[in-house]
Design an enzyme around this catalytic site. Structure first.
Site, mmCIF file in Angstrom:
data_model
loop_
_atom_site.group_PDB
_atom_site.id
_atom_site.type_symbol
_atom_site.label_atom_id
_atom_site.label_comp_id
_atom_site.label_asym_id
_atom_site.label_seq_id
_atom_site.Cartn_x
_atom_site.Cartn_y
_atom_site.Cartn_z
ATOM 1 C CG ASP A 332 33.221 -8.296 44.925
ATOM 2 O OD1 ASP A 332 33.956 -8.601 45.794
ATOM 3 O OD2 ASP A 332 32.671 -7.125 44.406
ATOM 4 C CD GLU A 461 36.611 -3.277 51.679
ATOM 5 O OE1 GLU A 461 36.771 -2.173 50.991
ATOM 6 O OE2 GLU A 461 36.832 -4.299 51.400
#
Length: 712
Positions: A332, A461
């Protein structure tokens, strides 16, 4: 919302819902105090006459060293963690930010009632105003801030204005310091008029990594404050923090800092505001739309309040203030928050890279443990730089989500493109970039005439244990191409294997539908975010317009509605670059349900997920700069190809940095203006191909269109 409506209809519903909600909020806010109206109207301050019932949506205050969610019982210091790096699920001790009692979270008794609160984004101060219940002429203002210049200092000011009172007034102060489960604090010697506490974290991240000592000195907190009629009185509660991360004797240094700073307390607020003013010399200005202006300013504030250039402890998706994601650093930081900071505040961006440089040995160790060479950066990193994904090595993310290694290498290359600092490239970046390339070289498997990267987890994911994740393979390809360039640039030996692997990595592609596949065998199932669209931005992989459009249309209808906003930002930017402006606007509109009023708290998902999800703020800012601004950082230049949002009248990117020069770019629907501010010469090529040399102080008005800036 039924999935059959598709993302475009969903975007319109969210947009309509948001603006109706915004209208209702404005109705119940009440009148903004006269002395705050201009700041609120400029998008520099967020005001409400009531604070959110969900206290998690209270704002962050922080200075990149310390941060807290206002009124929380605990705060955090960057880099202070407690717990093991791979505790099994359910044990509750996986390494996380250590809770430190916040003595600044004071409340006032029932002698006053709150009348309004505000977060001043420019000043980095949270205000709460109250008025007397019995003595109605009494006005009280509380101010919370962590000092931007003196990073170890937290301040809570309580100002009692009794200038119009006919009698003296008193208020009660309620202080109930919480007990940390991470650090057992004991009393220590402290200066007169203060409380001193110190303690150690309880569990080291890995065996032998050591515990962190935290010490704090706090002003004695009065139970009652009395003010004489016709006067104004200000009481300051100070809390100083030092840790063994920056001190050999935290308790002694905290006490010394308190005594040194106490005589300066009358100037605390002004020096704090001045430090923030230097930061806000660079920023983004939105004209004609208060909602967007405030969202942009608050997004930038939420990131910068969790970072500073002299404290290289990276950033987590929830920042320092809370324990979202346990305070760990993921992709991130480099992928979503870093790029805008690099353009506005390169020194802060560099500190994020320094965190990775300092943990390169641990990344090399992880590669060895995994059976490979080079460096494999952890999916989750905290104190030591060892893998901190819960339940590693059994949790697949810690082993398989290896694209983060390429994401970090890309961030290093972006810093070089922004600065052209060859010494940094040779002395700092080379070691990281080389070890990353060595990892990819050892990780690939040659079969059927191509190189494969098998058994990985995608950025999406929901896709785990797959072969040839296209995003992973592309960032690996970029890493290998970049190291070849870097080696040539700084005179290092070039390994021909780098270019061979980069040119022959498998890129899953459906020749019938003319789309990239998310991975080998992808069957069209619903995904959390579109890895394939990330190829268009931020990876900017060349492809035909037909394939780019096909990819967007195919994957947008397979991306879940309640996903993370970073995916929506990517769709918006990709559409902007294809000049699909209507579709880009619709995806942009999806951002606003993630921004919770009244203090613009970003949330991970529209419903559920983590609060203060500043990864979302990073994606939002990229949507403005790299999307609507059309900004691109290239190896030898920067370009702008702007488009104006339908709902704003102008955009200005204020004091951007490129190769030690600073400049501003602004535009409206008719024209663009470029101002050269400082540093070396810049060379401009406008939309007509005309060239101009830019000296400091030059202001150039341009026809609307693509421009290029170079430094040579």
């Amino acid at each position: 919302i039924n999935a059959e409506y598709g993302v475009m209809s969903v975007a319109k519903i969210y947009k309509d819902w948001f603006f109706v909600l915004l209208f209702l909020i404005v109705l119940v806010q009440g009148a903004v105090p006269a002395d705050w109206k201009a700041r609120v109207a400029a998008g520099q301050m967020l005001y409400s006459d009531t604070e959110p019932s969900n206290r998690a949506w209270m704002p962050i205050i922080g200075n990149g060293y310390i941060a807290m969610v206002v009124t929380n019982d605990f705060l955090h210091v960057g880099g202070v963690f407690n717990g093991r790096n791979n505790t099994p699920e359910g044990a509750g001790h996986n390494t996380h930010r250590a809770d430190i009692p916040c003595y600044l979270s004071l409340n006032l008794d029932s002698s006053v009632e709150p009348s309004g609160s505000a977060l001043d984004l420019e000043k980095g101060i949270f205000y709460r105003r109250s008025k007397g219940v019995q003595n109605q002429q009494l006005k009280v203002e509380q101010r919370w801030y962590f000092h931007r210049q003196y990073r170890q200092l937290g301040v809570h000011e309580i100002e009692l204005d009794c200038s119009e009172c006919s009698s003296d007034a008193s208020i009660g102060v309620i202080s109930k310091p919480a007990v940390s489960s991470d650090i057992s604090f004991n009393s220590v010697k402290s200066p007169n008029g203060t409380i001193g506490i110190a303690g150690q974290t309880q569990v080291s991240e890995v065996e032998g990594s050591g515990l962190t000592t935290v010490a704090s000195i706090i002003t004695n907190i009065p139970s009652t404050i009395t003010v004489t009629k016709n006067t104004v009185k200000t009481v300051r509660i100070l809390q100083i923090f030092r840790t063994s991360l920056d001190s050999s004797d935290p308790a002694e240094d905290a006490a010394s800092d308190y005594e040194k700073l106490l005589p300066l307390q009358e100037q605390f607020q002004s020096s704090h505001i001045a430090a923030w003013a230097l930061i806000w010399e660079s920023g983004i200005e939105i004209g004609g739309n208060l909602t967007v202006a405030a969202a942009v300013n608050s997004s930038l504030y939420s990131i910068i309040s969790n970072l500073r250039e002299d404290w290289p402890w990276a950033i987590s998706p929830g920042g320092i203030a809370n324990n979202a994601y346990r305070g760990h650093s993921f992709w991130d930081g480099e992928t979503w928050m870093y790029p805008t900071l690099l353009a506005l505040h390169p020194s802060i961006a560099e500190s994020m890279l320094e965190y990775r440089v300092n943990r390169l040995p641990q990344a090399k160790q992880k590669a060895i443990w995994s059976g490979y060479q080079g460096a494999s950066f952890p999916w989750e990193s905290a104190f030591t730089g060892y893998e901190c994904t819960c339940c590693y090595p059994n949790n697949p993310e810690g082993i398989l989500e290896i694209h983060i290694t390429g994401d970090i290498a890309l961030a290093f290359m972006q810093y070089y493109y922004a600065t052209h600092d060859v010494n940094w490239l040779s002395n700092t970046a080379w070691s990281v970039l080389y070890e990353v390339a060595e990892f990819w070289k050892s990780r690939v498997v040659f079969a059927n005439g191509v190189y494969n990267i098998n058994d990985v987890q995608c950025p999406d994911e929901s896709s785990s244990h797959v072969n040839n994740s296209i995003y992973t393979n592309v960032v690996a390809q970029l890493s290998l191409e970049d190291i070849d360039f870097v080696a040539t640039t700084i005179g290092k030996p070039v390994d021909p294997k780098w270019k061979e692997i980069a040119g022959n990595l498998k890129m899953p592609f459906d020749t019938t539908r003319q789309i990239h596949l998310q991975y080998d065998g992808y069957n069209g199932h619903i995904i959390n975010q579109a890895d394939v669209v990330l190829l268009q931005y931020p990876l900017r992989i060349p492809m035909t317009k037909e394939i780019a459009i096909n990819d967007i249309l195919y994957y947008q209808n397979r991306t879940q509605n309640n996903g993370m906003f970073t995916g929506d930002a990517t769709y918006s930017i990709a559409n902007l670059r294809l000049e699909n402006f209507k579709e880009a606007q619709l995806f942009w509109d999806l951002s606003f349900p993630h921004i919770k009023p009244p203090f613009n708290c970003w949330t991970e998902r529209i419903v559920g997920g983590n609060d203060h999800f500043i990864t979302g703020a990073g994606g939002f800012l990229q949507n403005v700069l790299f999307g609507f601004g059309g900004y691109d950082l290239n190896p030898n230049n920067v370009t702008f190809n702007p488009h104006l949002l339908d709902t704003v009248s102008s955009i200005k990117f204020r004091k951007l940095s490129y190769n030690q020069a600073t400049y501003s770019v602004s535009y409206n629907k008719n024209s663009m203006t470029l101002e050269k501010i400082s540093g070396p010469l810049l060379y401009l090529t406008d939309a007509k191909g005309q060239k101009k040399t830019l000296n400091n102080g030059d202001i150039v008005t341009l026809d609307f269109g693509k421009i290029t800036l170079t430094s040579q």
